[in-house]
Design an enzyme around this catalytic site. Structure first.
Site, PDB file in Angstrom:
ATOM      1  N   GLU A 137      -6.026 -10.734  -1.700  1.00 60.43           N
ATOM      2  CA  GLU A 137      -6.839 -10.591  -0.478  1.00 60.43           C
ATOM      3  C   GLU A 137      -8.321 -10.557  -0.843  1.00 60.43           C
ATOM      4  O   GLU A 137      -9.077  -9.692  -0.390  1.00 60.43           O
ATOM      5  CB  GLU A 137      -6.438  -9.317   0.279  1.00 60.43           C
ATOM      6  CG  GLU A 137      -4.960  -9.253   0.625  1.00 60.43           C
ATOM      7  CD  GLU A 137      -4.563  -8.029   1.456  1.00 60.43           C
ATOM      8  OE1 GLU A 137      -5.436  -7.330   1.995  1.00 60.43           O
ATOM      9  OE2 GLU A 137      -3.343  -7.788   1.571  1.00 60.43           O
ATOM     10  N   GLU A 184       0.806  -1.232   0.000  1.00 61.47           N
ATOM     11  CA  GLU A 184       0.000   0.000   0.000  1.00 61.47           C
ATOM     12  C   GLU A 184       0.834   1.274   0.000  1.00 61.47           C
ATOM     13  O   GLU A 184       0.617   2.177   0.816  1.00 61.47           O
ATOM     14  CB  GLU A 184      -0.956  -0.013   1.201  1.00 61.47           C
ATOM     15  CG  GLU A 184      -1.873  -1.222   1.204  1.00 61.47           C
ATOM     16  CD  GLU A 184      -2.880  -1.220   2.359  1.00 61.47           C
ATOM     17  OE1 GLU A 184      -2.777  -0.360   3.252  1.00 61.47           O
ATOM     18  OE2 GLU A 184      -3.767  -2.094   2.362  1.00 61.47           O
TER      19      GLU A 184
END
Ligand code: XIL
Length: 394
Positions: free
Chosen positions: A288, A182
């Protein structure tokens, strides 16, 4: 690294043998029936349900994020599902910075060792998540003396120590690492992470350099969310990959987290995302995957607004079917790109395990709270059992 030769070794005969039986089984899942339809091949019936990992194309991993109750084998029903259905695991929280090195220089490895052993004992590809992230990282990491932030040299030293210790410990046992997680804003610029503030933009390159040094055989990944929904962010991820490549550093794949919603991304968005990421030369992973069915929560700390927990008493059938169709569409796109993708990992085993509940009742995964397969499971099975044509050009 990605064993491309395996793509040629097609188990088509075995798959064809199973397909008709599985279609029956998938239909049973659709109606919510238990897994014992008559006419099912004994090898399938004995296991109670078809296994995602066995239906996936050669060269693919089908993974799941597991929590500590699962890696410590306390949650035996989940352990059984994980063992039968998946051939890769990711640690939901155990390998994050705050779990491994809560205090400077004090490393915790007990539960972490058990997580790795859980996967190795079952012949699974064990994934490391994650080395460098702005979240779930203790404040000491970025602190200098006297309340000022740590300087570049200090941060690089802390980063190197953390990566070397963790990656080095599991050398040749962890298949691949989410090295940086991220790092991007939605507009594709680099996030104002404390790592970046202290080190500079090359903190990403440094993390990949240290990881490669610690285990030259491990696959190294860049992982982020919204790559399928935000083209600018995707472009940012592509810039990161190219920068690493230009520096001669190892990067094997980009992970799109895949925290998706029913209305977004569309199959066309997913398709475009895989094509564009793959054009850099690295592989693509969905790391994910879950599908959030709830409306946005109200402000933190306040009671949820009325109507924000619509499925507290269960998922209505129409939404259940819409979810199943969404998963089917997504997997059709994945399969079209089966030579571009190396892994699809779900973020949790069953709905009750999901991080997306957070005080509400969400239904984002393939198994329900009773650990029964949902229609979405049946649909994914059906799509995996009869894959669409490969993308043109492959
Ligand atoms: C989540 C876990 O599932 C939660 O248990 C934890 O409280 C917060 O983190 N992106 C990531 C994952 O890369 O590490 C996050 O996992 C979900 C979002």
């Amino acid at each position: 690294m990605f064993r491309s030769t395996q793509h040629q070794r097609s188990p088509d005969i075995e798959r064809r043998r199973l397909t008709s039986a599985l279609t029956v089984a998938a239909a049973a899942a659709f109606t919510g029936a238990r897994w014992m339809p008559s006419g099912l091949a004994p090898s399938v019936a004995a296991q109670g349900a078809p296994a995602l990992k066995e239906l996936a194309p050669p060269g693919w991993l089908i993974g799941v994020a597991i929590n500590q109750n699962q890696s410590d084998a306390r949650d035996s029903i989940a352990v059984d599902l994980i063992t039968r259905q998946f051939n890769s695991i990711s640690p939901e929280n155990l390998l994050k910075f705050e779990s491994v090195q809560r205090q400077a220089g004090v490393f915790t490895f007990d539960a972490q060792d058990r997580y790795v052993a859980f996967g190795r004992d079952r012949g699974m590809a064990v994934i490391g998540h994650t080395l460098v992230w702005h979240s779930q990282t203790p404040a000491w990491v970025w602190a200098g003396g006297d309340g000022v932030p740590a300087d570049r040299a200090t941060l690089l030293e802390r980063m190197r120590t953390h990566i070397t210790t963790l990656v080095g410990r599991y050398k040749a046992r962890i298949r691949g690492w989410d090295v940086v997680n991220e790092a991007l804003n939605d507009d594709g610029t680099l996030r104002d992470s404390p790592w970046r503030r202290g080190i500079g933009d090359d903190y990403i390159a440094k993390a990949f350099e240290f990881a490669r040094e610690a285990d030259p055989g491990a696959e190294l990944y860049y992982n982020d969310y919204n790559l399928a929904t935000r083209p600018d962010k995707r472009a940012g991820a592509i810039r990161i990959v190219k920068d690493l490549q230009q520096r001669g550093l190892r990067i094997d794949a980009v992970g799109e987290q895949g925290h998706w919603r029913l209305n977004s991304p569309s199959p066309a968005d997913i398709d475009r995302t895989i094509t564009e990421l793959r054009a850099t030369g690295v592989k693509v992973m969905i790391t994910e995957l879950d599908v959030n069915l709830l409306p946005p929560a109200g402000p933190r700390g306040e009671p949820p607004p009325p109507g924000s927990n619509p499925y507290a008493n269960g998922l209505p059938d129409d939404v259940q079917q819409t979810l199943a169709r969404y998963y089917a569409d997504a997997f059709r796109v994945f399969l079209k790109h089966r030579d571009d993708i190396t892994r699809v990992t779900f973020w949790g085993v069953s709905d009750g395990d999901s991080w997306l509940n957070r005080g509400r009742v969400n239904h984002p995964l393939l198994w329900d709270r009773q650990r029964q397969p949902k229609p979405a499971f049946g649909e994914v099975v059906r799509v995996l059992a009869s894959p669409p044509a490969r993308r043109a050009g492959n």
